[in-house]
Write a protein that holds these residues in place. Structure first.
Motif, PDB file in Angstrom:
ATOM      1  N   ASP A 192     -11.360  -3.896   4.128  1.00 19.23           N
ATOM      2  CA  ASP A 192     -11.976  -5.183   3.783  1.00 19.23           C
ATOM      3  C   ASP A 192     -11.066  -5.982   2.865  1.00 19.23           C
ATOM      4  O   ASP A 192     -11.000  -7.213   2.952  1.00 19.23           O
ATOM      5  CB  ASP A 192     -13.335  -4.948   3.111  1.00 19.23           C
ATOM      6  N   HIS A 193     -10.358  -5.285   1.954  1.00 13.98           N
ATOM      7  CA  HIS A 193      -9.401  -5.956   1.078  1.00 13.98           C
ATOM      8  C   HIS A 193      -8.339  -6.673   1.909  1.00 13.98           C
ATOM      9  O   HIS A 193      -8.012  -7.840   1.641  1.00 13.98           O
ATOM     10  CB  HIS A 193      -8.724  -4.944   0.141  1.00 13.98           C
TER      11      HIS A 193
ATOM     12  N   ASP B 183       0.875  -1.172   0.000  1.00 15.41           N
ATOM     13  CA  ASP B 183       0.000   0.000   0.000  1.00 15.41           C
ATOM     14  C   ASP B 183       0.914   1.225   0.000  1.00 15.41           C
ATOM     15  O   ASP B 183       1.502   1.569   1.022  1.00 15.41           O
ATOM     16  CB  ASP B 183      -0.896  -0.012   1.242  1.00 15.41           C
ATOM     17  N   LYS B 184       1.056   1.873  -1.170  1.00 12.95           N
ATOM     18  CA  LYS B 184       2.032   2.956  -1.291  1.00 12.95           C
ATOM     19  C   LYS B 184       1.557   4.278  -0.682  1.00 12.95           C
ATOM     20  O   LYS B 184       2.332   5.229  -0.596  1.00 12.95           O
ATOM     21  CB  LYS B 184       2.398   3.176  -2.753  1.00 12.95           C
TER      22      LYS B 184
ATOM     23  N   LEU C 245      -1.582   0.034  11.813  1.00 11.59           N
ATOM     24  CA  LEU C 245      -1.692  -1.132  10.938  1.00 11.59           C
ATOM     25  C   LEU C 245      -1.391  -2.408  11.717  1.00 11.59           C
ATOM     26  O   LEU C 245      -2.128  -3.397  11.621  1.00 11.59           O
ATOM     27  CB  LEU C 245      -0.744  -0.987   9.745  1.00 11.59           C
ATOM     28  N   THR C 246      -0.309  -2.385  12.502  1.00  4.69           N
ATOM     29  CA  THR C 246       0.046  -3.555  13.315  1.00  4.69           C
ATOM     30  C   THR C 246      -1.064  -3.889  14.299  1.00  4.69           C
ATOM     31  O   THR C 246      -1.469  -5.055  14.440  1.00  4.69           O
ATOM     32  CB  THR C 246       1.359  -3.291  14.080  1.00  4.69           C
ATOM     33  N   TYR C 247      -1.560  -2.867  14.976  1.00  3.57           N
ATOM     34  CA  TYR C 247      -2.615  -3.046  15.973  1.00  3.57           C
ATOM     35  C   TYR C 247      -3.879  -3.623  15.337  1.00  3.57           C
ATOM     36  O   TYR C 247      -4.523  -4.527  15.900  1.00  3.57           O
ATOM     37  CB  TYR C 247      -2.914  -1.689  16.622  1.00  3.57           C
TER      38      TYR C 247
ATOM     39  N   GLU D   8      -8.438   1.834   5.836  1.00  4.62           N
ATOM     40  CA  GLU D   8      -9.497   2.733   5.398  1.00  4.62           C
ATOM     41  C   GLU D   8     -10.107   3.394   6.628  1.00  4.62           C
ATOM     42  O   GLU D   8     -10.646   2.707   7.497  1.00  4.62           O
ATOM     43  CB  GLU D   8     -10.578   1.972   4.625  1.00  4.62           C
ATOM     44  N   LYS D   9      -9.979   4.715   6.704  1.00  4.19           N
ATOM     45  CA  LYS D   9     -10.509   5.492   7.830  1.00  4.19           C
ATOM     46  C   LYS D   9      -9.997   4.966   9.179  1.00  4.19           C
ATOM     47  O   LYS D   9     -10.746   4.851  10.147  1.00  4.19           O
ATOM     48  CB  LYS D   9     -12.031   5.489   7.805  1.00  4.19           C
TER      49      LYS D   9
END
Length: 329
Positions: free
Chosen positions: A239-240, A206-207, A264-266, A233-234
């Motif tokens: 979902d992806h 995800d760039k 992201l990790t969490y 997302e937000k």
């Protein structure tokens, strides 16, 4: 509750004992903590107290500062800069392993050092590559970096990734890489290490917030399957990402490396908990603030339940443990 083993990234290296041991705050050695008995928390084959005694109860010589010649500078719209510079061979060797990082001195002053993860360490040509996201005053100073000029760095440091033991334990298995933003840079050494251990990898990139995948140059050297998808997302796991994780787990993936911000990790850890997959081993980026790199200044410390204070510039941890019992106020 995950059983936690305390580990120091520098224990048993040429930089041990460090200033923490000299000041009675060693992470591992009970006697260096002022105790009268020997009770090492994580034996590394070297007696830290004996080393401290042999060195006159002083710490070993710390990391050195190097003047390195800049080979190439790639500026991406003043938002991201990739710098390649030539360094001493031993330093390049020391910075090959996952989690390696250095401090860059931006204004000739040691108080202006900034920690930057290593994107690639080329031991054949002694070239180190780093990627820096321009976020503030110190990183903006790097926009003035020019080829054939010198850059001052301090290193090597190794605690830029949590869960290094989990990375080293992966052999002949399947692994999933989730990388976002500037996390694409420290992802490269992890990929190289996992491939050297005959693992089958799938990387989801995800760039965001960048417009380009600045790691393409190094990813193209490795034969791994990659795709680009939005991972957040937000402020929530997309979902992806959930579908990708679930499909890969059903396909036999037993290890996930998360290269991105703590959110992201969490989010990934919470999702694994939701689907009852606590058996999946993890590694992730160390996003704690670094300043001195030696555990002295306290910038990297975080407080946990039970009045525990962890110095995350040195202390290794499982990704799940950096959030469990953590005090956010």
């Amino acid at each position: 509750m995950v059983k936690e083993a305390i580990d120091c990234i520098d224990a048993g290296t040429e930089y041990c004992p460090c200033k923490l041991a000299e000041y009675g705050q060693c992470l591992i050695c009970s006697q260096c903590q002022g105790q009268v008995f020997c009770d090492c928390l994580n034996w590394k084959g070297v007696c830290i107290y004996q080393e401290l005694h042999n060195n006159g109860y002083k710490s070993k010589e710390g990391r050195k500062t190097f003047d390195c010649n800049v080979e190439e500078v790639i500026n991406h719209n003043n938002n991201l800069i990739v710098i390649k510079f030539k360094a001493p061979h031993k330093l390049v060797l020391d910075l090959v392993k996952p989690g390696s990082y250095i401090f860059i001195r931006t204004d000739g002053n040691q108080y202006f050092d900034i920690p930057i993860s290593i994107m690639n360490s080329d031991i054949e040509n002694d070239i180190i590559s780093i990627a820096v996201e321009i976020r503030g005053i110190k990183t903006a100073k790097l926009l003035n970096t020019k080829a054939n000029e010198n850059i001052v760095i301090r290193g090597p440091y190794w605690n830029g990734v949590f869960g290094i033991k989990n990375i080293l334990a992966q052999n002949n298995t399947k692994a999933l890489i989730l990388a976002r933003g500037i996390g694409l840079a420290p992802m490269i050494p992890v990929i190289r290490k996992l491939l050297s251990q005959n693992n089958e990898l799938y990387a989801v990139l995800d760039k965001d917030p960048f417009n380009i995948n600045f790691a393409t140059e190094f990813l193209d050297k490795y034969k791994i399957k990659t795709s680009e998808n939005s991972l957040l997302e937000k402020g929530q796991l997309s979902d992806h990402a959930k579908v990708i994780i679930k499909d890969n787990l059903e396909n036999g993936v037993t290890f996930i490396h998360i290269a991105g911000a703590d959110i992201l990790t969490y989010s990934v850890i919470n999702y694994l908990n939701e689907i009852n997959r606590n058996d999946i081993t993890l590694s992730c980026c160390n996003n704690f603030k670094m300043c001195c790199g030696e555990g002295i200044c306290g910038a990297c410390t975080s407080r946990f339940s039970g009045h525990r204070v962890k110095r995350f510039c040195k202390e290794q941890a499982d990704p799940r443990n950096i959030f469990e019992g953590r005090r956010f106020i």
